[in-house]
Design a protein around this motif. Sequence first.
Motif, PDB file in Angstrom:
ATOM      1  N   ASP A   1       1.071  -1.215  -0.007  1.00  0.00           N
ATOM      2  CA  ASP A   1      -0.004   0.034   0.051  1.00  0.00           C
ATOM      3  C   ASP A   1       0.816   1.183   0.068  1.00  0.00           C
ATOM      4  N   ARG A   2       2.147   1.094   0.555  1.00  0.00           N
ATOM      5  CA  ARG A   2       2.914   2.244   0.709  1.00  0.00           C
ATOM      6  C   ARG A   2       3.252   2.800  -0.806  1.00  0.00           C
TER       7      ARG A   2
ATOM      8  N   GLY B   1      -5.031 -18.891   6.948  1.00  0.00           N
ATOM      9  CA  GLY B   1      -4.322 -19.940   6.293  1.00  0.00           C
ATOM     10  C   GLY B   1      -3.229 -19.541   5.392  1.00  0.00           C
ATOM     11  N   ALA B   2      -2.645 -20.497   4.939  1.00  0.00           N
ATOM     12  CA  ALA B   2      -1.136 -20.368   4.098  1.00  0.00           C
ATOM     13  C   ALA B   2      -1.450 -19.357   3.386  1.00  0.00           C
ATOM     14  N   ARG B   3      -2.380 -19.222   2.283  1.00  0.00           N
ATOM     15  CA  ARG B   3      -2.547 -18.146   1.321  1.00  0.00           C
ATOM     16  C   ARG B   3      -2.334 -17.011   1.881  1.00  0.00           C
ATOM     17  N   GLY B   4      -3.033 -16.587   2.967  1.00  0.00           N
ATOM     18  CA  GLY B   4      -3.081 -15.326   3.420  1.00  0.00           C
ATOM     19  C   GLY B   4      -1.730 -15.060   4.037  1.00  0.00           C
ATOM     20  N   ASP B   5      -1.128 -16.253   4.648  1.00  0.00           N
ATOM     21  CA  ASP B   5       0.090 -15.845   5.414  1.00  0.00           C
ATOM     22  C   ASP B   5       1.407 -15.749   4.248  1.00  0.00           C
ATOM     23  N   ALA B   6       0.834 -16.338   3.175  1.00  0.00           N
ATOM     24  CA  ALA B   6       1.688 -15.962   2.130  1.00  0.00           C
ATOM     25  C   ALA B   6       1.798 -14.578   1.473  1.00  0.00           C
ATOM     26  N   ILE B   7       0.556 -13.975   1.536  1.00  0.00           N
ATOM     27  CA  ILE B   7       0.388 -12.517   1.041  1.00  0.00           C
ATOM     28  C   ILE B   7       1.061 -11.669   1.975  1.00  0.00           C
ATOM     29  N   LEU B   8       1.105 -12.057   3.343  1.00  0.00           N
ATOM     30  CA  LEU B   8       1.885 -11.393   4.422  1.00  0.00           C
ATOM     31  C   LEU B   8       3.210 -11.235   3.941  1.00  0.00           C
ATOM     32  N   GLN B   9       3.685 -12.344   3.660  1.00  0.00           N
ATOM     33  CA  GLN B   9       5.294 -12.685   3.492  1.00  0.00           C
ATOM     34  C   GLN B   9       5.757 -11.931   2.182  1.00  0.00           C
TER      35      GLN B   9
ATOM     36  N   VAL C   1       8.258  -6.897  -0.338  1.00  0.00           N
ATOM     37  CA  VAL C   1       8.125  -5.516  -0.756  1.00  0.00           C
ATOM     38  C   VAL C   1       8.682  -4.603   0.075  1.00  0.00           C
ATOM     39  N   GLY C   2       8.421  -4.754   1.528  1.00  0.00           N
ATOM     40  CA  GLY C   2       8.974  -3.847   2.676  1.00  0.00           C
ATOM     41  C   GLY C   2      10.458  -3.574   2.467  1.00  0.00           C
TER      42      GLY C   2
ATOM     43  N   LEU D   1      16.236   0.805  -0.681  1.00  0.00           N
ATOM     44  CA  LEU D   1      16.077   2.001  -1.504  1.00  0.00           C
ATOM     45  C   LEU D   1      16.209   2.990  -0.606  1.00  0.00           C
ATOM     46  N   ASP D   2      15.384   3.331   0.525  1.00  0.00           N
ATOM     47  CA  ASP D   2      15.603   4.412   1.395  1.00  0.00           C
ATOM     48  C   ASP D   2      16.896   4.303   2.158  1.00  0.00           C
ATOM     49  N   ARG D   3      17.480   3.224   2.484  1.00  0.00           N
ATOM     50  CA  ARG D   3      18.682   3.262   3.143  1.00  0.00           C
ATOM     51  C   ARG D   3      20.049   3.625   2.187  1.00  0.00           C
ATOM     52  N   LEU D   4      19.910   3.242   1.012  1.00  0.00           N
ATOM     53  CA  LEU D   4      20.764   3.630   0.015  1.00  0.00           C
ATOM     54  C   LEU D   4      20.617   5.139  -0.546  1.00  0.00           C
ATOM     55  N   LYS D   5      19.440   5.690  -0.086  1.00  0.00           N
ATOM     56  CA  LYS D   5      19.078   7.069  -0.438  1.00  0.00           C
ATOM     57  C   LYS D   5      19.168   7.343  -1.902  1.00  0.00           C
ATOM     58  N   ILE D   6      18.400   6.188  -2.605  1.00  0.00           N
ATOM     59  CA  ILE D   6      18.180   6.231  -3.925  1.00  0.00           C
ATOM     60  C   ILE D   6      16.709   6.167  -4.387  1.00  0.00           C
ATOM     61  N   ALA D   7      15.781   5.948  -3.600  1.00  0.00           N
ATOM     62  CA  ALA D   7      14.265   5.911  -3.753  1.00  0.00           C
ATOM     63  C   ALA D   7      13.707   6.982  -4.783  1.00  0.00           C
ATOM     64  N   ASP D   8      14.219   8.423  -4.388  1.00  0.00           N
ATOM     65  CA  ASP D   8      13.833   9.316  -5.480  1.00  0.00           C
ATOM     66  C   ASP D   8      14.138   9.025  -6.901  1.00  0.00           C
ATOM     67  N   GLU D   9      15.277   8.394  -7.191  1.00  0.00           N
ATOM     68  CA  GLU D   9      15.647   8.192  -8.542  1.00  0.00           C
ATOM     69  C   GLU D   9      15.242   6.586  -9.064  1.00  0.00           C
ATOM     70  N   THR D  10      14.353   6.013  -8.175  1.00  0.00           N
ATOM     71  CA  THR D  10      14.068   4.689  -8.690  1.00  0.00           C
ATOM     72  C   THR D  10      12.563   4.681  -8.940  1.00  0.00           C
TER      73      THR D  10
END
Length: 489
Positions: free
Chosen positions: A45-46, A277-285, A290-291, A297-306
């Motif tokens: 969602d972010r 169940g497993a499908r919902g848990d896989a969505i969380l994974q 993604v996170g 990207l944030d740590r490398l300070k390249i989010a704005d250029e990506t």
Amino acid sequence: MLGQTFSAVSIAQTRPNIVIIYTDDLGFGDISANGAKKIKTPNIDRIAKEGLRFTNAYATSATCTPSRFSLLTGKYAWRKSGTNVAPGDAALIIPTDVETMPAMLQKAGYKTAVVGKWHLGLGPAGGPNWNADIKPGPLEIGFNYSFIMPATGDRVPCVYLENHRIVDLDPSDPIRVSYKEKIGNEPTGKENPELLKMNYSHGHDATIINGVSRIGWMTGGKKARWIDEEMADVFTNRAINFLDENAKNPFFLYFATHDIHVPRLPHSRFVGKSGMGARGDAILQLDWSVGEILKTLDRLKIADETLIIFTSDNGAVVDDGYVDEAVEKLNGHTPSGILRGGKYSAFEGGTKVPMLLRWPSKIKSGSVSNALFSQIDFYASLAALTGRSINAPDSFNSLNTLLGAKENREFIIQQAVNSRLGIIQGDWKYIPAGPGAAINKQVNIELGNDLKPQLYNLKKDAGEKNNLADQHPEIVEKLMQKLKELKGE
């Protein structure tokens, strides 16, 4: 708009980093950004919150191999034989003498990598020799680095391939693979169900790897075999390593997650956390993966250029061959949202998928687009973005649309599992008449097959409940001729 040359030279000159996160079997209604209430996907969602969410974006096919072929080549898979769902020992199906998206980006000065699910075949005609250099493969069609599973999680061989070699392969324990007959004496799900930690519901009854029986037979390579519960960590860490090593120069990362494809065996960190169940848990994974990319990207300070693109290879399926309580524990969740059908289907649930983009310096945060878009246009659009000329007649430059302009693609072609093609133009969708089962009973999905032509007004009837073919024969004829024209008939 179609075929235009994007004029913003300043954007092309920036050469942004590009990350495509290509998920597996994620339905339009599987993320909270698209309205899911029973599950939360804050990291996914972010991307929407900080970028652009599409409501009318489509994969080219309702199954994985053809969608991936079209994504990387800018060519409809139905134009080439051998591009349906590939067995695990298929030869490479992407020609090495045709420029692909990663090859184009290489020429534009990018370091390119694929991490995750491949499922586009490997090796020469006849398939790969698993115990030697495995090529041609990703490196021969434009990737500088490759860390992949050869096919899918439910198909042998259950090993990782880094560049040209199987990871941790012991030469004294060579791998053999067959999709025709049982080889060796390893236990199978069909013969030894007592050894399974997850039962199969249909198919998936051959060689048991990590307590799960798969499609196809495999012997050898015991040290090299993956552990399903660790797979998301392995792939995510490899993707992060690539980002760390290439942060100072333009890069293209094609991060093709295994989640949420079967078998769904998420890490213990996620087991039981979704309540679905497993499908919902896989969505969380998946959301966690993604996170981790976003944090890097944030740590490398390249989010704005990506430029980040998040989308799925096809629509949702719940029971896809294993007894994992995905059906019983849906708890009111609707993986396809209001859409009819799902994976395999000619209906909207087969190819209409989540799609989110973020490029902080160029895309307005929190924006929503209902523009019609096809994944086949990523190739031409990224070529325009990086100032490259390409020869891919099926792929149109839709860069303006990706950056938030309300510019529609003229038409969308949808390919169902039986290679039946449908077409969307304007508000109308047409599915030609043809034989085939109405429902795939194994997965409980309507396939869209009918002996009568089907016509739906998607603006008024997004759930495809009212077939208007008899009321509008002139529109049926127009779309039928358009489809024939596009097919070259």
